[in-house]
Design an enzyme around this catalytic site. Sequence first.
Site, PDB file in Angstrom:
ATOM      1  N   MET A   2       0.651  -1.507  -4.978  1.00 58.82           N
ATOM      2  CA  MET A   2       1.421  -1.215  -6.189  1.00 58.82           C
ATOM      3  C   MET A   2       2.485  -2.293  -6.416  1.00 58.82           C
ATOM      4  O   MET A   2       3.442  -2.079  -7.174  1.00 58.82           O
ATOM      5  CB  MET A   2       2.061   0.175  -6.105  1.00 58.82           C
ATOM      6  CG  MET A   2       1.040   1.294  -6.145  1.00 58.82           C
ATOM      7  SD  MET A   2       1.667   2.868  -6.794  1.00 58.82           S
ATOM      8  CE  MET A   2       3.002   3.213  -5.661  1.00 58.82           C
TER       9      MET A   2
ATOM     10  N   GLY B 272       4.642  -6.538   5.189  1.00 54.87           N
ATOM     11  CA  GLY B 272       3.606  -5.570   5.552  1.00 54.87           C
ATOM     12  C   GLY B 272       2.361  -5.728   4.701  1.00 54.87           C
ATOM     13  O   GLY B 272       1.235  -5.733   5.210  1.00 54.87           O
ATOM     14  N   HIS B 273       2.547  -5.887   3.392  1.00 56.10           N
ATOM     15  CA  HIS B 273       1.401  -6.116   2.500  1.00 56.10           C
ATOM     16  C   HIS B 273       0.676  -7.407   2.876  1.00 56.10           C
ATOM     17  O   HIS B 273      -0.555  -7.469   2.892  1.00 56.10           O
ATOM     18  CB  HIS B 273       1.862  -6.249   1.045  1.00 56.10           C
ATOM     19  CG  HIS B 273       2.391  -4.999   0.436  1.00 56.10           C
ATOM     20  ND1 HIS B 273       3.718  -4.837   0.112  1.00 56.10           N
ATOM     21  CD2 HIS B 273       1.773  -3.847   0.072  1.00 56.10           C
ATOM     22  CE1 HIS B 273       3.903  -3.647  -0.435  1.00 56.10           C
ATOM     23  NE2 HIS B 273       2.740  -3.014  -0.461  1.00 56.10           N
TER      24      HIS B 273
ATOM     25  N   SER C 126       8.466  -0.866   3.681  1.00 58.73           N
ATOM     26  CA  SER C 126       8.030  -0.095   2.516  1.00 58.73           C
ATOM     27  C   SER C 126       8.702  -0.668   1.285  1.00 58.73           C
ATOM     28  O   SER C 126       9.862  -1.115   1.349  1.00 58.73           O
ATOM     29  CB  SER C 126       8.422   1.381   2.680  1.00 58.73           C
ATOM     30  OG  SER C 126       8.292   2.072   1.453  1.00 58.73           O
TER      31      SER C 126
END
Length: 279
Positions: free
Chosen positions: A26, A32-33, A182
């Site tokens: 998103m 992390g992505h 996050s």
Amino acid sequence: MKIISSIDELRDQLRGQLRTAFVPTMGNLHEGHLSLMRLARKHGDPVVASIFVNRLQFGPNEDFDKYPRTFAADIEKLEKEGVYVLFAPTEKDLYPEPQEFRVQPPTDLGNTLEGEFRPGFFIGVTTVVLKLFSCVQPRVAVFGKKDYQQLMIIRNMARQFALPTDIIAAETYRADDGLALSSRNSYLSDAERTEAPLLYRELQSVAQAVKGGNLDISLLEKTSMDRLAARGWKPDYVSIRKRIDLQPPTAGDLAQKEPLVVLAAAKLGITRLIDNLEI
């Protein structure tokens, strides 16, 4: 990197590709992505990423309009990772007509934990993921273990629909102090960011207690939630579940040393954080 918003154009671009690796996101990308992109490359080629803030998975009082959107910075990061195609559809591209057909996860998995506190969330997730899979037609797709329940639901959906896509699980990417990365971490104030790693420490504490032989599950869960609440958190749940189906373990399961996972969700200020740890 090619940036494509049209489904037809995407299919034309990927026609004949048999080993596409896909990472749906998103946006508001962080390390992390990017670790998911690197894992995807180990399992397939080319790597396709998507950015789409999916309205279907947001409840009426959730943060759809405020969800952080950092498209230009995201493009830069994906280009550095050598992503081949970024699929960035608008709502009109992905939902040219109202999405009246929805995917309904089984209630025992979809209505517990996150599903209990975010009604309809997993219907929105599974519906958009199935549609993205239809657009990209990947050989593999990578999802992070941080969203443990989501990973399980998508894996089960892919199996039950006999989708030609293998679901690859990526380990949770953490900051040095243990906080799971996050996109919503950007909502945290400086003081809250200092406090936020407590959630992971609570998971570690519960996991160590279980490994040490304390099998009073209800007490462990309640004690952990009480400790969070005492520090000003608003916990939704700290819950010990079986890894295989996310159901509460029975006494027999515990005696048989069934593999477990402890999952948690709690609000710190306005920010709702989730995390988990396999035991």
